[in-house]
Enzyme design. Sequence first.
Site, short mmCIF file in Angstrom:
data_model
loop_
_atom_site.label_atom_id
_atom_site.label_comp_id
_atom_site.label_asym_id
_atom_site.label_seq_id
_atom_site.Cartn_x
_atom_site.Cartn_y
_atom_site.Cartn_z
N LYS A 1 -20.64 6.67 0.75
CA LYS A 1 -21.66 7.29 1.79
C LYS A 1 -22.52 8.62 0.84
O LYS A 1 -23.00 8.40 0.01
CB LYS A 1 -20.53 8.56 2.02
N HIS B 1 -28.50 5.26 5.09
CA HIS B 1 -28.51 5.59 6.60
C HIS B 1 -29.78 6.00 6.86
O HIS B 1 -30.55 7.25 7.13
CB HIS B 1 -27.36 6.47 7.38
#
Length: 353
Positions: A77, A95
């Site tokens: 992440k 992302h």
Amino acid sequence: MTELHVWLRHEVRSTERRTPIVPSDARRLVAVGVALTVEDSPQRIFPIEEYEEAGCRIAPAGSWVSAPRDAVVIGLKEVPDEPAELTHHHISFGHAYKRQPGAEALLRRFAAGGGALFDLEYLVDEHGRRLAAFGFWAGYLAAALAVLQHRGRLVTPLTPTSKQELDAVLQPAPEDEEFTALVIGALGRSGRGARAAFRTAGVEPTCWDLEETRDLDRPALLGHDVMVNAVLATTPVPPFLRDQDLDDPTRRLRTLCDVTVDVGSPLNVLPVYDRTTEWNEPVRRLRKEPPLDLIAIDNLPSLLPRESSTDFSASLLPQILDFGTGGAWGRSLDRFHQACRELGIEQREFRRD
């Protein structure tokens, strides 16, 4: 050939228990000459001692910022907000390519430091199929949480568990009422996982994929009690749910779980909510009457950290052994450069020294 040095970083998110490289695969990497440094991480599902026994070098959490320039930093992440300039090659889920909040800032950090992002979401074969993914387990957990919420058996805050323990509570009880479920994106990895969990719970879901969403039957969608969205859009498509749909007086839909969690992206197929839900408060009520509950957690597989990490690591291992700037890694790197160009970001040349 220069020795490959992989640096497995600690995850800063407190609810992130997964790892992209499990100890058994770390041992395989070390055995073939890969230098593998592993940061200490008390929340990682696998203890640091197992990595040490596998022959890995051990480093303090967060020390990747001062790692040798040629070390390839790997995580899952988000990276911490500091340092402002990212000088290494990073492998992770960034992302950052669909105009998500914070995407431009992250790409500018790489550009300023001369580093680069090899986004795992874009590590694909020549046909565009992802080579390592957590999708099955994301879908499995999405459906499992939706079932438990709908049956009134979801215990919060959420805590990591095992598939055996989860399946035990998923089994239908005699007093459970029957309900209908819909999986959109049913043929993909996440969709297959969602279908498997529903069946464990004694529910045979309706399965939609590309054919059914080209000309969306909204009344049919709203006529299901539970819905799991497993569609990751790469081009703009009409949203599956709109605000006016939530206010439709004929709506039967009561529980919605979004695997994709594309909040803030113009490609979001569920633009009916503006923030994710978390482990401590996994459910958000979108409508009071009739009720509609939303689950939108962006690291669902971390709730089954051992199983999901083991599967992901097995898929990623052969790719790490083939690390470079060609093939799948080259395609991932090209996507990073393309994203920077789209934002007009000038990039510094990467230096190993």
